[in-house]
Design an enzyme around this catalytic site. Structure first.
Site, short mmCIF file in Angstrom:
data_model
loop_
_atom_site.label_atom_id
_atom_site.label_comp_id
_atom_site.label_asym_id
_atom_site.label_seq_id
_atom_site.Cartn_x
_atom_site.Cartn_y
_atom_site.Cartn_z
N HIS A 172 -5.90 -6.80 -6.05
CA HIS A 172 -5.60 -7.95 -5.20
C HIS A 172 -4.10 -8.14 -5.05
O HIS A 172 -3.64 -8.88 -4.17
CB HIS A 172 -6.24 -9.23 -5.76
N ASN A 227 -12.21 0.03 -5.45
CA ASN A 227 -11.98 -0.27 -6.87
C ASN A 227 -13.25 -0.82 -7.51
O ASN A 227 -13.75 -1.86 -7.10
CB ASN A 227 -10.85 -1.31 -6.97
N TYR A 234 0.84 -1.20 0.00
CA TYR A 234 0.00 0.00 0.00
C TYR A 234 0.88 1.25 0.00
O TYR A 234 0.59 2.25 -0.66
CB TYR A 234 -0.93 0.00 1.22
#
Lengths: 207, 158
Positions: A177, A168, A145
């Site tokens: 993912h 998303n 992230y």
């Protein structure tokens, strides 16, 4: 024994039954005419997958939504699409044929890159940049992230990047993912963590 | 209307509209009228008020598509074309291939009674709406329903 007569009013209220095949054919023809008239703002279809049925929706500009119906209520997804994009939504598998084919190939491990036009109108600004960064994360690889936030132009906005990925509108095709926490933990996934695990495993085993 | 996808309108009311159109134009032509009805509805849908009676709105569109259909047929030099051009005139639709003697009897009713009975019982429309579609008063709409039912009670086995 005389059967009790049904009141005339009740008999008149009964509509002629129409079969499921007729209904599907009728809807398909309506979708075809709507598209020809430029009125098919959003076409929707259901694509079977190892992660359960996927609801997919496309505008004329491209794939606008993908939802895991195993965990997301399809009625709620469509209601949000009606408000955010347009209420002119029809079941229209034809427009989603290419999407269906490419998703099938992906799950069969015959495709690593999606060649689909995506309509990201449901994401704006920083969210859109985050999703663009996610699209560049390669098959079978992952990013954190923190890395995604940095590549999107705001290294401090780690939580915001997480929220953007969680929102998303087209998971799998935009591969959120493939984003994990810095400590290696999974993080979150709108389609449910089992789906995230399954997608990562699919790509790892194929790589 | 923006809160409900049009697909759910088709799913919820499609069958009823097909039934109504079958009474108005017969089984064969009902399919094409159904397509024209829902295409017109799709076009107008974003402008529809949130609180609108969607069923009544659809049946109203279907009514006008059925009239267009009758007028188009009347213009073609085919056998059995009617003389009248008033909104609810038109040839009685060919008896649908349903096995129900009731609907065959409805098909034989005079046009306004046939429409009134169909709109009151099959489409469950309020009398004010029926009056608007038939082009008369509410009292006249009620009278058409009563007269239609009277005939049906005599002709149809209970």
């Amino acid at each position: 024994m005389t059967p009790t007569p049904i009141p005339l009013a009740h008999r008149l209220a009964r509509s002629t039954a129409t079969g499921a095949a007729d209904t599907a054919a009728r809807q398909a023809e309506l979708a075809r005419r709507a598209a020809a008239a430029g009125l098919l703002d959003v076409a929707v279809a259901t694509v079977d997958s190892p992660l359960g049925p996927l609801l997919v929706a496309a505008t004329e500009a491209g794939l606008v939504r993908l939802a895991f119906t195993a965990v997301e209520d399809p009625d709620a997804v469509l209601a949000r699409l009606a408000r955010a994009v347009s209420p002119r939504i029809l079941t229209a598998p034809a427009r989603l044929d290419d999407t269906r084919r490419q998703l099938d190939e992906y799950f069969a491990r015959r495709r690593r890159r999606f060649e689909l036009t995506v309509d990201l109108q449901l994401a704006r600004g920083f969210r859109a940049r985050v999703l663009d960064v996610a699209r560049d994360i390669g098959y079978g690889t992952t990013a954190t992230y923190r890395q995604v936030a940095a590549r999107a132009g705001n290294p401090a906005a780690v939580r915001a990047a997480g929220r953007a990925l969680g929102a998303n509108p087209v998971p799998i095709v935009v591969p959120c993912h493939r984003v994990l926490r810095s400590d290696g933990a999974l993080g979150g996934y709108a389609g449910g963590l089992p789906a995230k695990v399954a997608l990562l495993a699919l790509e790892r085993d194929a790589a | 209307m923006r809160s409900r996808p049009f697909a759910s309108v088709v799913a919820e009311h499609g069958s009823l509209v097909l039934g109504v159109l079958t009474r108005l134009v017969g089984r064969h032509d009902a399919e094409d009228c159904w397509q024209e009805t829902f295409l017109a509805a799709l076009r107008a849908y974003p402008s529809l008020d949130e609180g609108a009676n969607v069923r009544a709105w659809l049946v109203t569109i279907a009514h006008h598509k059925a009239i267009d259909h009758h007028r188009a047929r009347a213009r073609r030099p085919a056998a059995g074309a009617p003389d009248g051009d008033a909104p609810s005139d038109g040839p009685a639709p060919p008896v649908p291939d349903a096995d129900d003697e009731l609907w065959a009897a409805v098909a034989r009713l005079p046009p306004k009674q046939r429409l009134a009975v169909t709109y009151r019982y099959l489409a469950d429309l309020p009398y004010r709406t029926i009056a608007g579609l038939l082009g008369g008063t509410e009292a006249a709409a009620r009278q058409n329903v009563r007269a239609g039912l009277r005939t049906l009670r005599l002709e149809v086995h209970p």
